[in-house]
Design a protein around this motif. Structure first.
Motif, short mmCIF file in Angstrom:
data_model
loop_
_atom_site.label_atom_id
_atom_site.label_comp_id
_atom_site.label_asym_id
_atom_site.label_seq_id
_atom_site.Cartn_x
_atom_site.Cartn_y
_atom_site.Cartn_z
N ALA A 166 0.82 -1.20 0.00
CA ALA A 166 0.00 0.00 0.00
C ALA A 166 0.86 1.26 0.00
N LYS A 167 1.98 1.19 0.70
CA LYS A 167 2.91 2.32 0.73
C LYS A 167 3.47 2.60 -0.67
N VAL A 168 3.73 1.53 -1.41
CA VAL A 168 4.24 1.69 -2.78
C VAL A 168 3.19 2.34 -3.67
N VAL A 169 1.95 1.82 -3.64
CA VAL A 169 0.94 2.36 -4.55
C VAL A 169 0.54 3.78 -4.18
N ALA A 170 0.77 4.17 -2.94
CA ALA A 170 0.44 5.54 -2.53
C ALA A 170 1.57 6.52 -2.86
N SER A 171 2.73 6.01 -3.24
CA SER A 171 3.88 6.88 -3.48
C SER A 171 3.89 7.39 -4.92
N ARG A 172 4.48 8.55 -5.10
CA ARG A 172 4.69 9.09 -6.44
C ARG A 172 5.99 9.88 -6.42
N GLN A 192 3.63 15.12 -11.29
CA GLN A 192 2.41 15.20 -12.08
C GLN A 192 1.72 13.85 -12.27
N SER A 193 2.25 12.79 -11.69
CA SER A 193 1.66 11.47 -11.88
C SER A 193 0.31 11.37 -11.16
N ALA A 194 -0.59 10.60 -11.74
CA ALA A 194 -1.94 10.43 -11.18
C ALA A 194 -1.95 9.36 -10.11
N ALA A 195 -2.85 9.50 -9.15
CA ALA A 195 -2.95 8.51 -8.08
C ALA A 195 -3.47 7.18 -8.62
N LEU A 196 -2.92 6.10 -8.12
CA LEU A 196 -3.31 4.76 -8.56
C LEU A 196 -3.33 3.87 -7.33
N ARG A 197 -4.50 3.37 -6.93
CA ARG A 197 -4.62 2.78 -5.62
C ARG A 197 -4.97 1.30 -5.60
N ASP A 198 -5.11 0.66 -6.74
CA ASP A 198 -5.68 -0.67 -6.74
C ASP A 198 -4.75 -1.71 -7.34
N PRO A 199 -4.18 -2.60 -6.51
CA PRO A 199 -3.31 -3.66 -7.02
C PRO A 199 -4.13 -4.81 -7.60
N ALA A 231 -2.36 -22.36 -7.96
CA ALA A 231 -1.15 -23.14 -7.74
C ALA A 231 -0.65 -23.01 -6.30
N GLY A 232 -1.57 -22.83 -5.36
CA GLY A 232 -1.21 -22.73 -3.95
C GLY A 232 -0.61 -21.40 -3.55
N LEU A 233 -0.70 -20.38 -4.42
CA LEU A 233 -0.07 -19.09 -4.17
C LEU A 233 -1.06 -17.95 -4.32
N LEU A 234 -0.80 -16.87 -3.59
CA LEU A 234 -1.44 -15.58 -3.83
C LEU A 234 -0.32 -14.59 -4.14
N ARG A 235 -0.42 -13.92 -5.27
CA ARG A 235 0.57 -12.90 -5.64
C ARG A 235 -0.14 -11.56 -5.76
N PHE A 236 0.24 -10.61 -4.93
CA PHE A 236 -0.28 -9.25 -5.00
C PHE A 236 0.72 -8.39 -5.75
N GLU A 237 0.27 -7.68 -6.79
CA GLU A 237 1.17 -6.86 -7.60
C GLU A 237 0.63 -5.44 -7.72
N ALA A 238 1.54 -4.46 -7.72
CA ALA A 238 1.11 -3.06 -7.82
C ALA A 238 2.27 -2.21 -8.30
N PHE A 239 1.94 -0.99 -8.71
CA PHE A 239 2.92 0.01 -9.12
C PHE A 239 2.77 1.25 -8.25
N SER A 240 3.84 2.02 -8.19
CA SER A 240 3.73 3.36 -7.63
C SER A 240 2.88 4.19 -8.59
N SER A 241 2.37 5.32 -8.11
CA SER A 241 1.52 6.15 -8.96
C SER A 241 2.27 6.67 -10.18
N CYS A 242 3.58 6.83 -10.06
CA CYS A 242 4.38 7.30 -11.19
C CYS A 242 4.79 6.16 -12.11
N ASN A 243 4.49 4.91 -11.72
CA ASN A 243 4.72 3.72 -12.54
C ASN A 243 6.19 3.34 -12.65
N GLY A 244 7.07 3.97 -11.86
CA GLY A 244 8.49 3.65 -11.94
C GLY A 244 8.95 2.65 -10.90
#
Length: 450
Positions: free
Chosen positions: A59-65, A69-76, A82-95
Protein backbone atom coordinates in the motif's frame (compact mmCIF):
# COMPACT_ATOMS: atom_id res chain seq x y z
CA UNK A 1 -3.93 7.63 -22.47
CA UNK A 2 -7.49 6.43 -22.00
CA UNK A 3 -8.79 5.52 -18.55
CA UNK A 4 -11.61 3.15 -17.76
CA UNK A 5 -13.70 2.69 -14.62
CA UNK A 6 -13.90 -0.28 -12.30
CA UNK A 7 -17.00 -0.88 -10.21
CA UNK A 8 -16.79 -2.75 -6.93
CA UNK A 9 -19.91 -4.20 -5.35
CA UNK A 10 -18.56 -3.27 -1.92
CA UNK A 11 -15.44 -1.84 -0.32
CA UNK A 12 -12.59 -4.05 0.86
CA UNK A 13 -12.56 -4.35 4.64
CA UNK A 14 -10.97 -5.91 7.71
CA UNK A 15 -13.77 -6.80 10.12
CA UNK A 16 -13.93 -8.74 13.41
CA UNK A 17 -15.69 -12.11 13.62
CA UNK A 18 -16.15 -14.90 16.17
CA UNK A 19 -13.08 -16.74 14.88
CA UNK A 20 -10.87 -13.71 14.24
CA UNK A 21 -10.59 -10.77 11.90
CA UNK A 22 -11.73 -11.32 8.30
CA UNK A 23 -9.83 -9.56 5.50
CA UNK A 24 -12.24 -9.32 2.56
CA UNK A 25 -10.86 -7.94 -0.70
CA UNK A 26 -13.51 -6.64 -3.07
CA UNK A 27 -12.78 -8.00 -6.53
CA UNK A 28 -13.46 -6.96 -10.09
CA UNK A 29 -13.08 -8.66 -13.45
CA UNK A 30 -14.15 -6.86 -16.62
CA UNK A 31 -15.02 -10.09 -18.41
CA UNK A 32 -16.79 -11.77 -15.46
CA UNK A 33 -20.48 -12.67 -15.67
CA UNK A 34 -22.92 -10.42 -13.87
CA UNK A 35 -23.60 -13.05 -11.21
CA UNK A 36 -21.59 -15.79 -9.60
CA UNK A 37 -18.13 -14.24 -9.86
CA UNK A 38 -15.75 -16.69 -8.24
CA UNK A 39 -14.24 -16.47 -4.81
CA UNK A 40 -10.62 -17.33 -5.51
CA UNK A 41 -9.42 -18.07 -1.97
CA UNK A 42 -10.75 -18.17 1.55
CA UNK A 43 -8.95 -19.20 4.69
CA UNK A 44 -6.49 -18.08 7.34
CA UNK A 45 -3.09 -16.41 7.30
CA UNK A 46 -0.57 -18.46 9.27
CA UNK A 47 1.37 -15.33 10.20
CA UNK A 48 -1.19 -12.56 9.84
CA UNK A 49 1.11 -9.91 11.31
CA UNK A 50 3.86 -10.58 8.76
CA UNK A 51 1.39 -10.77 5.87
CA UNK A 52 -0.15 -7.49 7.05
CA UNK A 53 3.30 -5.86 7.08
CA UNK A 54 3.80 -6.98 3.49
CA UNK A 55 0.41 -5.67 2.39
CA UNK A 56 1.03 -2.42 4.23
CA UNK A 57 4.32 -1.99 2.36
CA UNK A 58 2.50 -2.73 -0.90
CA UNK A 59 0.00 0.00 0.00
CA UNK A 60 2.91 2.32 0.73
CA UNK A 61 4.24 1.69 -2.78
CA UNK A 62 0.94 2.36 -4.55
CA UNK A 63 0.44 5.54 -2.53
CA UNK A 64 3.88 6.88 -3.48
CA UNK A 65 4.69 9.09 -6.44
CA UNK A 66 8.19 10.17 -7.39
CA UNK A 67 7.10 12.31 -10.35
CA UNK A 68 4.86 15.20 -9.17
CA UNK A 69 2.41 15.20 -12.08
CA UNK A 70 1.66 11.47 -11.88
CA UNK A 71 -1.94 10.43 -11.18
CA UNK A 72 -2.95 8.51 -8.08
CA UNK A 73 -3.31 4.76 -8.56
CA UNK A 74 -4.62 2.78 -5.62
CA UNK A 75 -5.68 -0.67 -6.74
CA UNK A 76 -3.31 -3.66 -7.02
CA UNK A 77 -4.11 -7.01 -8.58
CA UNK A 78 -4.01 -10.43 -6.97
CA UNK A 79 -3.38 -13.68 -8.83
CA UNK A 80 -4.64 -16.82 -7.11
CA UNK A 81 -3.75 -20.39 -8.02
CA UNK A 82 -1.15 -23.14 -7.74
CA UNK A 83 -1.21 -22.73 -3.95
CA UNK A 84 -0.07 -19.09 -4.17
CA UNK A 85 -1.44 -15.58 -3.83
CA UNK A 86 0.57 -12.90 -5.64
CA UNK A 87 -0.28 -9.25 -5.00
CA UNK A 88 1.17 -6.86 -7.60
CA UNK A 89 1.11 -3.06 -7.82
CA UNK A 90 2.92 0.01 -9.12
CA UNK A 91 3.73 3.36 -7.63
CA UNK A 92 1.52 6.15 -8.96
CA UNK A 93 4.38 7.30 -11.19
CA UNK A 94 4.72 3.72 -12.54
CA UNK A 95 8.49 3.65 -11.94
CA UNK A 96 8.35 1.24 -8.96
CA UNK A 97 6.88 -2.26 -9.15
CA UNK A 98 6.08 -4.27 -6.02
CA UNK A 99 4.89 -7.83 -5.50
CA UNK A 100 3.99 -9.72 -2.32
CA UNK A 101 3.94 -13.50 -2.69
CA UNK A 102 2.11 -15.61 -0.13
CA UNK A 103 3.09 -19.25 -0.68
CA UNK A 104 1.54 -22.46 0.65
CA UNK A 105 3.40 -22.10 3.97
CA UNK A 106 1.75 -18.71 4.53
CA UNK A 107 -1.82 -19.82 3.84
CA UNK A 108 -4.27 -22.09 5.66
CA UNK A 109 -7.36 -22.29 3.47
CA UNK A 110 -8.74 -23.41 0.13
CA UNK A 111 -8.48 -22.18 -3.45
CA UNK A 112 -11.98 -22.20 -4.94
CA UNK A 113 -10.93 -20.84 -8.33
CA UNK A 114 -7.85 -19.70 -10.23
CA UNK A 115 -7.44 -16.29 -11.80
CA UNK A 116 -6.39 -12.67 -11.48
CA UNK A 117 -8.51 -9.79 -10.29
CA UNK A 118 -8.18 -6.14 -9.51
CA UNK A 119 -8.84 -5.49 -5.81
CA UNK A 120 -10.09 -2.41 -3.99
CA UNK A 121 -7.27 -1.19 -1.73
CA UNK A 122 -9.08 1.55 0.17
CA UNK A 123 -7.80 3.69 3.03
CA UNK A 124 -9.86 2.13 5.88
CA UNK A 125 -8.63 -1.35 4.95
CA UNK A 126 -5.01 -0.15 4.77
CA UNK A 127 -5.33 1.53 8.17
CA UNK A 128 -6.80 -1.64 9.67
CA UNK A 129 -3.92 -3.74 8.31
CA UNK A 130 -1.47 -1.43 10.03
CA UNK A 131 -3.13 -2.25 13.37
CA UNK A 132 -2.97 -6.06 13.11
CA UNK A 133 -1.22 -7.42 16.22
CA UNK A 134 1.40 -10.18 16.21
CA UNK A 135 -0.88 -12.89 17.64
CA UNK A 136 -4.08 -11.72 15.99
CA UNK A 137 -5.85 -14.29 13.73
CA UNK A 138 -6.95 -12.99 10.34
CA UNK A 139 -9.03 -14.83 7.75
CA UNK A 140 -8.50 -13.89 4.12
CA UNK A 141 -11.23 -13.96 1.47
CA UNK A 142 -10.35 -12.82 -2.05
CA UNK A 143 -13.49 -11.94 -3.98
CA UNK A 144 -17.03 -13.06 -3.07
CA UNK A 145 -18.88 -16.25 -3.90
CA UNK A 146 -21.97 -14.31 -4.91
CA UNK A 147 -21.17 -10.96 -6.55
CA UNK A 148 -23.56 -8.83 -8.55
CA UNK A 149 -21.46 -6.65 -10.79
CA UNK A 150 -24.44 -4.81 -12.21
CA UNK A 151 -25.80 -1.85 -10.27
CA UNK A 152 -28.70 -2.83 -8.01
CA UNK A 153 -30.35 0.42 -6.93
CA UNK A 154 -31.02 0.67 -3.26
CA UNK A 155 -29.26 -2.51 -2.16
CA UNK A 156 -25.67 -2.40 -3.55
CA UNK A 157 -23.13 0.40 -3.33
CA UNK A 158 -20.66 0.69 -6.19
CA UNK A 159 -17.24 2.21 -5.82
CA UNK A 160 -15.79 3.42 -9.12
CA UNK A 161 -12.04 3.71 -9.58
CA UNK A 162 -10.38 5.10 -12.70
CA UNK A 163 -7.39 3.02 -13.80
CA UNK A 164 -5.09 3.99 -16.68
CA UNK A 165 -4.19 1.41 -19.30
CA UNK A 166 -0.49 2.17 -18.68
CA UNK A 167 -0.88 -0.11 -15.65
CA UNK A 168 -1.15 -3.18 -17.91
CA UNK A 169 1.72 -1.94 -20.08
CA UNK A 170 3.83 -1.64 -16.95
CA UNK A 171 3.34 -5.35 -16.21
CA UNK A 172 4.60 -6.06 -19.73
CA UNK A 173 7.80 -4.06 -19.32
CA UNK A 174 8.57 -5.31 -15.79
CA UNK A 175 8.30 -8.95 -16.84
CA UNK A 176 10.61 -8.27 -19.77
CA UNK A 177 13.25 -6.83 -17.48
CA UNK A 178 12.88 -9.42 -14.70
CA UNK A 179 13.31 -12.30 -17.17
CA UNK A 180 16.74 -10.99 -18.21
CA UNK A 181 18.09 -10.08 -14.77
CA UNK A 182 21.03 -11.74 -13.08
CA UNK A 183 21.64 -12.13 -9.36
CA UNK A 184 24.36 -9.71 -8.21
CA UNK A 185 24.34 -9.62 -4.40
CA UNK A 186 23.01 -11.63 -1.46
CA UNK A 187 22.67 -9.72 1.82
CA UNK A 188 21.79 -11.02 5.28
CA UNK A 189 19.34 -9.31 7.63
CA UNK A 190 21.95 -7.01 9.17
CA UNK A 191 23.26 -5.97 5.75
CA UNK A 192 19.70 -5.47 4.49
CA UNK A 193 19.04 -3.04 7.36
CA UNK A 194 22.30 -1.24 6.58
CA UNK A 195 21.20 -0.84 2.95
CA UNK A 196 18.78 2.00 3.62
CA UNK A 197 21.03 3.46 6.31
CA UNK A 198 23.65 3.95 3.60
CA UNK A 199 21.39 6.01 1.36
CA UNK A 200 22.26 9.72 1.02
CA UNK A 201 19.80 12.08 2.68
CA UNK A 202 16.96 13.39 0.53
CA UNK A 203 16.10 12.43 -3.03
CA UNK A 204 19.01 11.20 -5.15
CA UNK A 205 18.90 13.12 -8.44
CA UNK A 206 21.56 11.15 -10.29
CA UNK A 207 22.27 7.47 -10.54
CA UNK A 208 24.04 5.62 -7.74
CA UNK A 209 25.76 2.24 -7.67
CA UNK A 210 25.30 -0.33 -4.93
CA UNK A 211 28.55 -2.03 -3.88
CA UNK A 212 29.92 -3.97 -0.93
CA UNK A 213 32.67 -2.24 1.00
CA UNK A 214 33.98 -5.07 3.09
CA UNK A 215 30.73 -6.59 4.33
CA UNK A 216 28.72 -3.35 4.38
CA UNK A 217 26.50 -2.30 1.44
CA UNK A 218 27.18 1.25 0.25
CA UNK A 219 26.02 3.60 -2.49
CA UNK A 220 28.67 5.33 -4.58
CA UNK A 221 28.45 7.70 -7.59
CA UNK A 222 30.82 5.72 -9.83
CA UNK A 223 30.46 2.25 -11.30
CA UNK A 224 32.93 -0.54 -10.65
CA UNK A 225 33.15 -4.30 -11.15
CA UNK A 226 30.13 -5.99 -9.61
CA UNK A 227 28.32 -2.72 -8.87
CA UNK A 228 24.53 -2.51 -9.32
CA UNK A 229 23.17 0.61 -10.95
CA UNK A 230 20.23 1.99 -8.94
CA UNK A 231 18.50 5.01 -10.42
CA UNK A 232 16.54 7.03 -7.87
CA UNK A 233 17.96 5.02 -4.98
CA UNK A 234 15.87 6.96 -2.45
CA UNK A 235 12.91 4.87 -3.64
CA UNK A 236 14.36 1.99 -1.61
CA UNK A 237 13.10 3.72 1.53
CA UNK A 238 9.77 2.14 0.67
CA UNK A 239 11.25 -1.04 2.18
CA UNK A 240 12.00 0.53 5.58
CA UNK A 241 9.38 -1.52 7.41
CA UNK A 242 10.30 -4.89 5.87
CA UNK A 243 14.11 -4.92 5.71
CA UNK A 244 14.58 -5.57 9.47
CA UNK A 245 12.20 -8.56 9.13
CA UNK A 246 13.78 -10.31 6.15
CA UNK A 247 15.91 -13.43 6.36
CA UNK A 248 17.87 -12.43 3.28
CA UNK A 249 17.87 -9.85 0.51
CA UNK A 250 18.87 -10.74 -3.05
CA UNK A 251 19.72 -8.00 -5.51
CA UNK A 252 19.21 -8.48 -9.25
CA UNK A 253 19.90 -6.26 -12.25
CA UNK A 254 19.80 -6.30 -16.03
CA UNK A 255 23.14 -6.40 -17.85
CA UNK A 256 22.56 -2.92 -19.34
CA UNK A 257 21.55 -1.37 -16.00
CA UNK A 258 18.05 -0.44 -17.20
CA UNK A 259 16.30 -1.96 -14.16
CA UNK A 260 17.09 -3.50 -10.78
CA UNK A 261 15.14 -5.67 -8.35
CA UNK A 262 15.33 -6.41 -4.62
CA UNK A 263 13.85 -9.70 -3.37
CA UNK A 264 13.18 -10.03 0.37
CA UNK A 265 12.78 -13.54 1.78
CA UNK A 266 10.59 -12.97 4.85
CA UNK A 267 10.24 -16.61 5.90
CA UNK A 268 7.17 -18.81 6.27
CA UNK A 269 6.28 -18.56 2.59
CA UNK A 270 6.33 -14.74 2.47
CA UNK A 271 8.39 -12.95 -0.19
CA UNK A 272 8.44 -9.32 -1.30
CA UNK A 273 9.83 -8.01 -4.59
CA UNK A 274 10.61 -4.37 -5.38
CA UNK A 275 11.77 -3.45 -8.89
CA UNK A 276 13.03 0.00 -9.89
CA UNK A 277 13.17 1.62 -13.31
CA UNK A 278 16.51 3.04 -14.44
CA UNK A 279 15.55 6.62 -13.54
CA UNK A 280 12.98 8.25 -11.28
CA UNK A 281 11.22 9.96 -14.18
CA UNK A 282 10.92 6.77 -16.22
CA UNK A 283 7.74 4.77 -15.73
CA UNK A 284 7.78 1.10 -16.69
CA UNK A 285 4.72 1.63 -18.89
CA UNK A 286 6.69 3.77 -21.35
CA UNK A 287 9.66 1.47 -21.80
CA UNK A 288 8.48 -0.47 -24.86
CA UNK A 289 11.21 -3.05 -24.29
CA UNK A 290 9.10 -5.82 -25.82
CA UNK A 291 7.43 -4.05 -28.75
CA UNK A 292 9.47 -5.89 -31.34
CA UNK A 293 8.01 -9.20 -30.15
CA UNK A 294 4.56 -8.04 -31.31
CA UNK A 295 5.59 -7.35 -34.92
CA UNK A 296 4.64 -10.86 -36.00
CA UNK A 297 0.98 -10.92 -34.99
CA UNK A 298 -0.52 -14.16 -33.79
CA UNK A 299 -4.18 -15.02 -34.41
CA UNK A 300 -6.31 -13.58 -31.61
CA UNK A 301 -7.85 -17.01 -31.03
CA UNK A 302 -4.42 -18.41 -30.11
CA UNK A 303 -4.02 -15.81 -27.38
CA UNK A 304 -7.59 -16.27 -26.17
CA UNK A 305 -7.09 -20.05 -26.13
CA UNK A 306 -3.93 -19.77 -24.04
CA UNK A 307 -5.72 -17.44 -21.64
CA UNK A 308 -8.39 -20.11 -21.07
CA UNK A 309 -5.94 -23.02 -20.91
CA UNK A 310 -3.55 -21.83 -18.21
CA UNK A 311 -4.39 -21.26 -14.56
CA UNK A 312 -3.22 -18.36 -12.44
CA UNK A 313 0.36 -18.72 -11.12
CA UNK A 314 0.86 -21.88 -13.15
CA UNK A 315 4.45 -22.31 -14.32
CA UNK A 316 4.82 -21.64 -18.03
CA UNK A 317 7.71 -23.61 -19.51
CA UNK A 318 7.87 -22.95 -23.30
CA UNK A 319 9.96 -26.04 -24.10
CA UNK A 320 7.75 -28.39 -22.08
CA UNK A 321 4.61 -26.85 -23.58
CA UNK A 322 5.96 -27.49 -27.09
CA UNK A 323 6.66 -31.16 -26.30
CA UNK A 324 3.30 -31.76 -24.62
CA UNK A 325 1.32 -30.22 -27.48
CA UNK A 326 3.49 -31.37 -30.39
CA UNK A 327 4.19 -27.80 -31.49
CA UNK A 328 7.19 -26.48 -33.37
CA UNK A 329 9.62 -24.60 -31.08
CA UNK A 330 9.32 -21.50 -33.24
CA UNK A 331 5.55 -21.44 -32.83
CA UNK A 332 5.80 -21.68 -29.05
CA UNK A 333 8.51 -19.01 -29.00
CA UNK A 334 6.14 -16.65 -30.84
CA UNK A 335 3.32 -17.50 -28.44
CA UNK A 336 5.54 -16.97 -25.40
CA UNK A 337 6.78 -13.64 -26.76
CA UNK A 338 3.25 -12.44 -27.43
CA UNK A 339 1.96 -13.54 -24.03
CA UNK A 340 4.89 -11.80 -22.34
CA UNK A 341 4.43 -8.60 -24.33
CA UNK A 342 0.75 -8.52 -23.37
CA UNK A 343 1.38 -8.87 -19.64
CA UNK A 344 -0.10 -12.38 -19.42
CA UNK A 345 3.17 -13.81 -18.15
CA UNK A 346 4.98 -12.73 -15.02
CA UNK A 347 8.46 -13.79 -13.96
CA UNK A 348 9.64 -15.22 -10.65
CA UNK A 349 13.30 -14.36 -10.01
CA UNK A 350 13.91 -16.85 -7.21
CA UNK A 351 12.61 -19.88 -9.13
CA UNK A 352 13.72 -18.47 -12.51
CA UNK A 353 10.51 -19.28 -14.37
CA UNK A 354 7.48 -17.59 -15.92
CA UNK A 355 4.10 -17.75 -14.24
CA UNK A 356 0.74 -17.16 -15.87
CA UNK A 357 -1.68 -14.42 -14.89
CA UNK A 358 -5.13 -14.15 -16.39
CA UNK A 359 -5.65 -10.40 -16.43
CA UNK A 360 -9.13 -9.20 -15.44
CA UNK A 361 -9.74 -7.41 -18.76
CA UNK A 362 -11.42 -8.32 -22.01
CA UNK A 363 -8.90 -9.72 -24.47
CA UNK A 364 -9.54 -7.04 -27.09
CA UNK A 365 -8.53 -4.36 -24.59
CA UNK A 366 -5.15 -6.00 -23.98
CA UNK A 367 -4.50 -6.25 -27.72
CA UNK A 368 -4.82 -2.46 -28.18
CA UNK A 369 -2.35 -1.18 -25.60
CA UNK A 370 0.72 -0.33 -27.68
CA UNK A 371 0.34 3.12 -29.30
CA UNK A 372 3.89 3.08 -30.64
CA UNK A 373 3.16 -0.08 -32.59
CA UNK A 374 -0.23 1.32 -33.60
CA UNK A 375 1.47 4.46 -34.95
CA UNK A 376 3.97 2.32 -36.85
CA UNK A 377 1.14 0.46 -38.55
CA UNK A 378 -0.47 3.80 -39.43
CA UNK A 379 2.70 4.79 -41.29
CA UNK A 380 2.22 1.76 -43.55
CA UNK A 381 -1.21 2.92 -44.70
CA UNK A 382 0.40 5.38 -47.13
CA UNK A 383 2.39 3.59 -49.80
CA UNK A 384 5.30 6.06 -49.86
CA UNK A 385 5.74 6.85 -46.13
CA UNK A 386 8.19 3.96 -45.65
CA UNK A 387 10.72 3.61 -48.48
CA UNK A 388 13.64 1.22 -48.89
CA UNK A 389 16.71 3.15 -50.03
CA UNK A 390 19.01 0.17 -50.37
CA UNK A 391 20.66 -2.85 -48.77
CA UNK A 392 24.32 -2.59 -47.91
CA UNK A 393 27.04 -5.03 -46.92
CA UNK A 394 26.07 -7.58 -44.30
CA UNK A 395 22.37 -7.14 -45.01
CA UNK A 396 22.19 -3.70 -43.38
CA UNK A 397 19.17 -1.88 -44.87
CA UNK A 398 18.64 1.87 -45.15
CA UNK A 399 15.00 2.97 -44.98
CA UNK A 400 13.43 6.43 -45.24
CA UNK A 401 10.39 6.96 -42.99
CA UNK A 402 8.21 10.07 -43.04
CA UNK A 403 8.07 12.01 -39.78
CA UNK A 404 5.92 14.98 -38.80
CA UNK A 405 8.01 17.60 -40.61
CA UNK A 406 11.04 15.67 -41.82
CA UNK A 407 12.11 12.32 -43.24
CA UNK A 408 13.99 10.03 -40.87
CA UNK A 409 16.74 7.62 -41.85
CA UNK A 410 16.45 4.16 -40.36
CA UNK A 411 19.17 1.50 -40.39
CA UNK A 412 18.02 -2.03 -39.69
CA UNK A 413 19.15 -5.59 -40.28
CA UNK A 414 22.58 -7.16 -40.24
CA UNK A 415 24.44 -7.79 -37.01
CA UNK A 416 24.09 -4.25 -35.59
CA UNK A 417 21.11 -2.97 -33.54
CA UNK A 418 18.56 -0.80 -35.39
CA UNK A 419 19.14 2.95 -35.50
CA UNK A 420 17.02 5.98 -36.37
CA UNK A 421 17.63 9.73 -36.70
CA UNK A 422 14.44 10.69 -34.83
CA UNK A 423 14.46 12.53 -31.51
CA UNK A 424 13.09 9.51 -29.59
CA UNK A 425 15.95 7.26 -30.66
CA UNK A 426 18.57 9.99 -30.22
CA UNK A 427 17.45 10.55 -26.65
CA UNK A 428 17.12 6.89 -25.65
CA UNK A 429 19.53 5.03 -27.98
CA UNK A 430 17.23 2.01 -28.14
CA UNK A 431 17.19 1.50 -24.37
CA UNK A 432 13.43 2.00 -24.14
CA UNK A 433 12.43 -0.14 -27.09
CA UNK A 434 12.31 0.72 -30.81
CA UNK A 435 10.73 3.93 -32.11
CA UNK A 436 7.72 3.83 -34.43
CA UNK A 437 9.96 4.46 -37.46
CA UNK A 438 12.10 1.37 -36.79
CA UNK A 439 8.94 -0.66 -36.16
CA UNK A 440 7.43 0.57 -39.44
CA UNK A 441 10.57 -0.37 -41.37
CA UNK A 442 10.58 -3.84 -39.89
CA UNK A 443 6.88 -4.30 -40.57
CA UNK A 444 7.16 -3.16 -44.20
CA UNK A 445 10.25 -5.07 -45.24
CA UNK A 446 10.22 -8.00 -42.82
CA UNK A 447 13.40 -10.07 -42.62
CA UNK A 448 14.99 -7.93 -45.33
CA UNK A 449 15.03 -5.09 -42.79
CA UNK A 450 16.13 -7.17 -39.85
Amino acid sequence: MADFAYAYVQASSLTPSATGNVLSLAAYAEDAPARGAACFFRGGLRNSWLAARGLTTLAKVVASRFVPQSAALRDPIVTAGAGLLRFEAFSSCNGVYARLDLGPEALDGEFLASGTTNVDFNEPMVNALARVARTEPVLLRVGEQEIVLERAAGTVTERKVSLPERWIKGLTAVQGYLATMEERLILNRVQATQLVQGLPAGASRGELFLVLRGSRPSFVPLSSAGAVRVGGAHRLRLLDGLLPLCESLRVYATADGQASAFVLALGGGHEFVLALSAETNRGFSGEGNQLDTLLDELPAEWIAGANKLFRGNETFNPSLFALENDLAPGTVDRLCASLSAMGLLGFDLRSNHYFYRRLPFKMERILKLNPRLKNARALLEAADDVQLVGVGAGGRSEVRVRGTDVWHTVLVGGSEPPRCTCQWFTGNQGQRGPCKHILAAQLRFGTEAG
